[in-house]
Scaffold this motif. Structure first.
Motif, PDB file in Angstrom:
ATOM      1  N   SER A  47       0.813  -1.221   0.000  1.00 44.00           N
ATOM      2  CA  SER A  47       0.000   0.000   0.000  1.00 44.00           C
ATOM      3  C   SER A  47       0.846   1.271   0.000  1.00 44.00           C
ATOM      4  O   SER A  47       0.305   2.376  -0.088  1.00 44.00           O
ATOM      5  CB  SER A  47      -0.924   0.013   1.227  1.00 44.00           C
ATOM      6  OG  SER A  47      -0.167   0.119   2.429  1.00 44.00           O
ATOM      7  N   TRP A  48       2.165   1.150   0.085  1.00 49.24           N
ATOM      8  CA  TRP A  48       3.044   2.321   0.148  1.00 49.24           C
ATOM      9  C   TRP A  48       3.216   2.904  -1.258  1.00 49.24           C
ATOM     10  O   TRP A  48       4.190   2.637  -1.946  1.00 49.24           O
ATOM     11  CB  TRP A  48       4.392   1.939   0.764  1.00 49.24           C
ATOM     12  CG  TRP A  48       4.311   1.679   2.246  1.00 49.24           C
ATOM     13  CD1 TRP A  48       3.238   1.249   2.958  1.00 49.24           C
ATOM     14  CD2 TRP A  48       5.384   1.814   3.185  1.00 49.24           C
ATOM     15  NE1 TRP A  48       3.562   1.104   4.275  1.00 49.24           N
ATOM     16  CE2 TRP A  48       4.868   1.453   4.450  1.00 49.24           C
ATOM     17  CE3 TRP A  48       6.714   2.208   3.085  1.00 49.24           C
ATOM     18  CZ2 TRP A  48       5.644   1.469   5.606  1.00 49.24           C
ATOM     19  CZ3 TRP A  48       7.491   2.222   4.233  1.00 49.24           C
ATOM     20  CH2 TRP A  48       6.959   1.868   5.482  1.00 49.24           C
ATOM     21  N   ASP A  49       2.261   3.715  -1.662  1.00 51.18           N
ATOM     22  CA  ASP A  49       2.213   4.286  -3.005  1.00 51.18           C
ATOM     23  C   ASP A  49       2.814   5.700  -2.973  1.00 51.18           C
ATOM     24  O   ASP A  49       2.217   6.618  -2.404  1.00 51.18           O
ATOM     25  CB  ASP A  49       0.759   4.341  -3.466  1.00 51.18           C
ATOM     26  CG  ASP A  49       0.619   4.851  -4.891  1.00 51.18           C
ATOM     27  OD1 ASP A  49       1.624   5.324  -5.468  1.00 51.18           O
ATOM     28  OD2 ASP A  49      -0.511   4.803  -5.413  1.00 51.18           O
ATOM     29  N   TRP A  58      -1.289   4.682   4.162  1.00 47.28           N
ATOM     30  CA  TRP A  58      -0.517   3.450   4.021  1.00 47.28           C
ATOM     31  C   TRP A  58      -0.690   2.579   5.259  1.00 47.28           C
ATOM     32  O   TRP A  58      -0.776   3.092   6.386  1.00 47.28           O
ATOM     33  CB  TRP A  58       0.964   3.765   3.837  1.00 47.28           C
ATOM     34  CG  TRP A  58       1.288   4.580   2.632  1.00 47.28           C
ATOM     35  CD1 TRP A  58       0.438   5.044   1.683  1.00 47.28           C
ATOM     36  CD2 TRP A  58       2.593   5.051   2.272  1.00 47.28           C
ATOM     37  NE1 TRP A  58       1.116   5.772   0.735  1.00 47.28           N
ATOM     38  CE2 TRP A  58       2.444   5.792   1.070  1.00 47.28           C
ATOM     39  CE3 TRP A  58       3.857   4.930   2.831  1.00 47.28           C
ATOM     40  CZ2 TRP A  58       3.512   6.398   0.433  1.00 47.28           C
ATOM     41  CZ3 TRP A  58       4.936   5.525   2.201  1.00 47.28           C
ATOM     42  CH2 TRP A  58       4.759   6.244   1.017  1.00 47.28           C
ATOM     43  N   PHE A  59      -0.708   1.279   5.053  1.00 43.79           N
ATOM     44  CA  PHE A  59      -0.749   0.350   6.177  1.00 43.79           C
ATOM     45  C   PHE A  59       0.553   0.449   6.975  1.00 43.79           C
ATOM     46  O   PHE A  59       1.622   0.695   6.426  1.00 43.79           O
ATOM     47  CB  PHE A  59      -0.952  -1.087   5.691  1.00 43.79           C
ATOM     48  CG  PHE A  59      -2.319  -1.344   5.101  1.00 43.79           C
ATOM     49  CD1 PHE A  59      -3.419  -0.617   5.522  1.00 43.79           C
ATOM     50  CD2 PHE A  59      -2.494  -2.319   4.144  1.00 43.79           C
ATOM     51  CE1 PHE A  59      -4.679  -0.853   4.986  1.00 43.79           C
ATOM     52  CE2 PHE A  59      -3.755  -2.565   3.594  1.00 43.79           C
ATOM     53  CZ  PHE A  59      -4.845  -1.830   4.029  1.00 43.79           C
ATOM     54  N   HIS A  60       0.437   0.257   8.286  1.00 47.63           N
ATOM     55  CA  HIS A  60       1.567   0.270   9.227  1.00 47.63           C
ATOM     56  C   HIS A  60       2.109   1.672   9.487  1.00 47.63           C
ATOM     57  O   HIS A  60       3.155   1.823  10.114  1.00 47.63           O
ATOM     58  CB  HIS A  60       2.705  -0.655   8.761  1.00 47.63           C
ATOM     59  CG  HIS A  60       2.239  -2.014   8.352  1.00 47.63           C
ATOM     60  ND1 HIS A  60       1.829  -2.960   9.266  1.00 47.63           N
ATOM     61  CD2 HIS A  60       2.069  -2.579   7.134  1.00 47.63           C
ATOM     62  CE1 HIS A  60       1.457  -4.058   8.627  1.00 47.63           C
ATOM     63  NE2 HIS A  60       1.584  -3.843   7.331  1.00 47.63           N
ATOM     64  N   VAL A  61       1.406   2.693   8.991  1.00 46.30           N
ATOM     65  CA  VAL A  61       1.791   4.087   9.219  1.00 46.30           C
ATOM     66  C   VAL A  61       0.630   4.801   9.895  1.00 46.30           C
ATOM     67  O   VAL A  61      -0.512   4.701   9.449  1.00 46.30           O
ATOM     68  CB  VAL A  61       2.133   4.798   7.891  1.00 46.30           C
ATOM     69  CG1 VAL A  61       2.418   6.280   8.133  1.00 46.30           C
ATOM     70  CG2 VAL A  61       3.330   4.128   7.219  1.00 46.30           C
ATOM     71  N   THR A  62       0.916   5.523  10.976  1.00 42.40           N
ATOM     72  CA  THR A  62      -0.106   6.292  11.692  1.00 42.40           C
ATOM     73  C   THR A  62       0.281   7.762  11.680  1.00 42.40           C
ATOM     74  O   THR A  62       1.440   8.107  11.907  1.00 42.40           O
ATOM     75  CB  THR A  62      -0.233   5.813  13.148  1.00 42.40           C
ATOM     76  OG1 THR A  62      -0.515   4.417  13.176  1.00 42.40           O
ATOM     77  CG2 THR A  62      -1.349   6.561  13.870  1.00 42.40           C
TER      78      THR A  62
END
Length: 214
Positions: A47-49, A58-62
């Motif tokens: 998901s890191w686009d 992005w997943f795993h990013v807050t």
């Protein structure tokens, strides 16, 4: 009338000269650079686009309400590779969770730029080299866990200045020298230093730390 006719032209010129409203920010660039360094066999970073405005989706990013990255959680994610200086660009980061992966190489000294960092979990990897002295700049740090790696060298005396540090674990490495006794080190249990065969301590107060040959 002539003035009215020139208004659309002026508006057009203003619009084309203005900077674009959307662009990938420095935090997104930093995380994308990190991704290029990593091997990701289970595609947790798919998901890191980098074409998105910011990495907050992005997943795993807050992120916080201002779209600043405040947490990066890649713990136990089966990723491998080396960290780079780009992580120092995550100026608002509070939690960096990289535990139980296959990260290797040296820990970047640029992590010392993360002045808002509260928790830094690097345990259970293959990091090697020294503990960066730059960690002494992390005045907000409360949790620092680097156990179960391949770290060498002595414990930097500069870390005794981290007055907010509550948890410190460097067990199961190859550290040497002596264990500090000042600052927060007065409260850390000896288990925090277990299985470092060349590490001695704690130091005797008033004597020069024994790090010779370390």
């Amino acid at each position: 009338m002539a003035a009215l006719k020139t208004l659309p032209l002026l508006l057009f010129l203003v619009l084309i000269s203005a900077p674009p409203a959307f662009s990938t920010n420095s935090e997104g660039n930093a995380l994308h650079t990190l991704r290029t360094r990593l091997s990701d066999p289970t595609n947790i970073l798919q998901s890191w686009d980098p074409t998105l405005v910011n990495p907050c989706t992005w997943f795993h990013v807050t992120c916080d309400l201002q779209n600043h990255v405040i947490r990066l959680d890649l713990g136990n994610s089966n990723v491998s590779g080396r960290l780079g200086p780009e992580l120092g660009e995550l100026k608002h980061l509070q939690y960096l969770e990289l535990y139980r992966n296959n990260f290797e190489g040296k820990i970047p000294k640029e992590l010392g730029k993360l002045k808002n960092l509260v928790s830094l979990d690097l345990y259970g990897n293959r990091f090697e080299g020294n503990i960066p002295k730059s960690f002494s700049k992390l005045k907000s740090l409360r949790f620092l866990r680097m156990n179960d790696n391949r770290l060498t060298g002595s414990i930097p005396r500069e870390l005794t200045a981290l007055s907010n540090l509550k948890v410190f674990d460097v067990s199961n490495n190859d550290l040497c020298g002596t264990i500090p006794i000042d600052g927060p080190f007065t409260s850390f249990p000896m288990q925090s230093f277990d299985n470092n065969s060349r590490l001695n301590g704690p130091e005797l107060r008033g004597l020069v730390p024994y790090d010779f040959g370390c």
